[in-house]
Scaffold this motif. Structure first.
Motif, short mmCIF file in Angstrom:
data_model
loop_
_atom_site.label_atom_id
_atom_site.label_comp_id
_atom_site.label_asym_id
_atom_site.label_seq_id
_atom_site.Cartn_x
_atom_site.Cartn_y
_atom_site.Cartn_z
N THR A 72 4.31 4.30 3.45
CA THR A 72 3.05 4.99 3.73
C THR A 72 2.86 5.11 5.24
N THR A 74 -0.43 4.87 7.89
CA THR A 74 -1.82 4.46 8.01
C THR A 74 -2.26 4.68 9.44
N TYR A 76 -5.15 3.42 12.06
CA TYR A 76 -6.19 2.41 12.18
C TYR A 76 -6.66 2.34 13.62
N ILE A 123 -2.31 -3.56 6.06
CA ILE A 123 -2.86 -3.90 4.74
C ILE A 123 -2.65 -2.82 3.68
N PRO A 124 -2.86 -1.53 3.98
CA PRO A 124 -2.61 -0.52 2.93
C PRO A 124 -1.18 -0.56 2.42
N GLU A 127 -0.76 -3.39 -0.12
CA GLU A 127 -1.27 -3.06 -1.46
C GLU A 127 -0.26 -2.21 -2.23
N LEU A 128 0.37 -1.26 -1.54
CA LEU A 128 1.38 -0.42 -2.21
C LEU A 128 2.59 -1.24 -2.62
#
Length: 138
Positions: A72, A74, A76, A123-124, A127-128
């Motif tokens: 992914t 992200t 931030y 963090i994202p 989760e994945l």
């Protein structure tokens, strides 16, 4: 007031043969001191993300990796700048991992990686990664 610095970084999610993931702890004298992250670093001008990741892991850990699937991207916003983090799965091809840049590292199961104090941009991806097992077992 000038706009915040925009920093493109890449992170390697290195999985070993026991399906454990390499987690690396940042030094105490840098931004996000002692937070956990996926090893990697800044993408230099003229470099692809894959080249940057391969180079950074060689510099930070003296290992050769093979980069595989993208996980992914992200974005931030931190107080020191805006970080665009793209994470990829990777495998160590050669070399023993050395901690030249980080203060600690751990191999952790997918289920437990969320227990560490991670840098928010990571963090994202966590989760994945944790959901990937459920997806692949369907």
């Amino acid at each position: 007031m000038a706009g915040k610095k925009y920093i493109r970084v890449v992170g390697a999610v290195i999985v070993n043969s026991d399906d454990e993931i390499l987690c690396a702890q940042r030094p105490s004298d840098k931004n996000l001191a002692l937070k956990w992250e996926f090893p990697g670093g800044k993408v230099e001008q003229g470099e692809t993300e894959t080249e940057a990741l391969t180079r950074e892991l060689h510099e930070e850990m003296e290992c050769r990796i093979e980069v595989s699937d993208k996980i992914t991207t992200t974005v931030y916003e931190y107080d020191f700048g805006i970080v665009e983090l793209t994470t990829y799965y990777a495998e160590v091809l050669a070399g023993e991992i050395k901690l030249l840049e980080h203060v600690d590292m751990k191999w952790m199961s997918r289920e437990n990686i969320g227990d560490l104090d991670w840098a928010p941009a990571d963090i994202p991806a966590i989760e994945l990664i944790q959901n990937k097992r459920e997806l692949s077992s369907r």
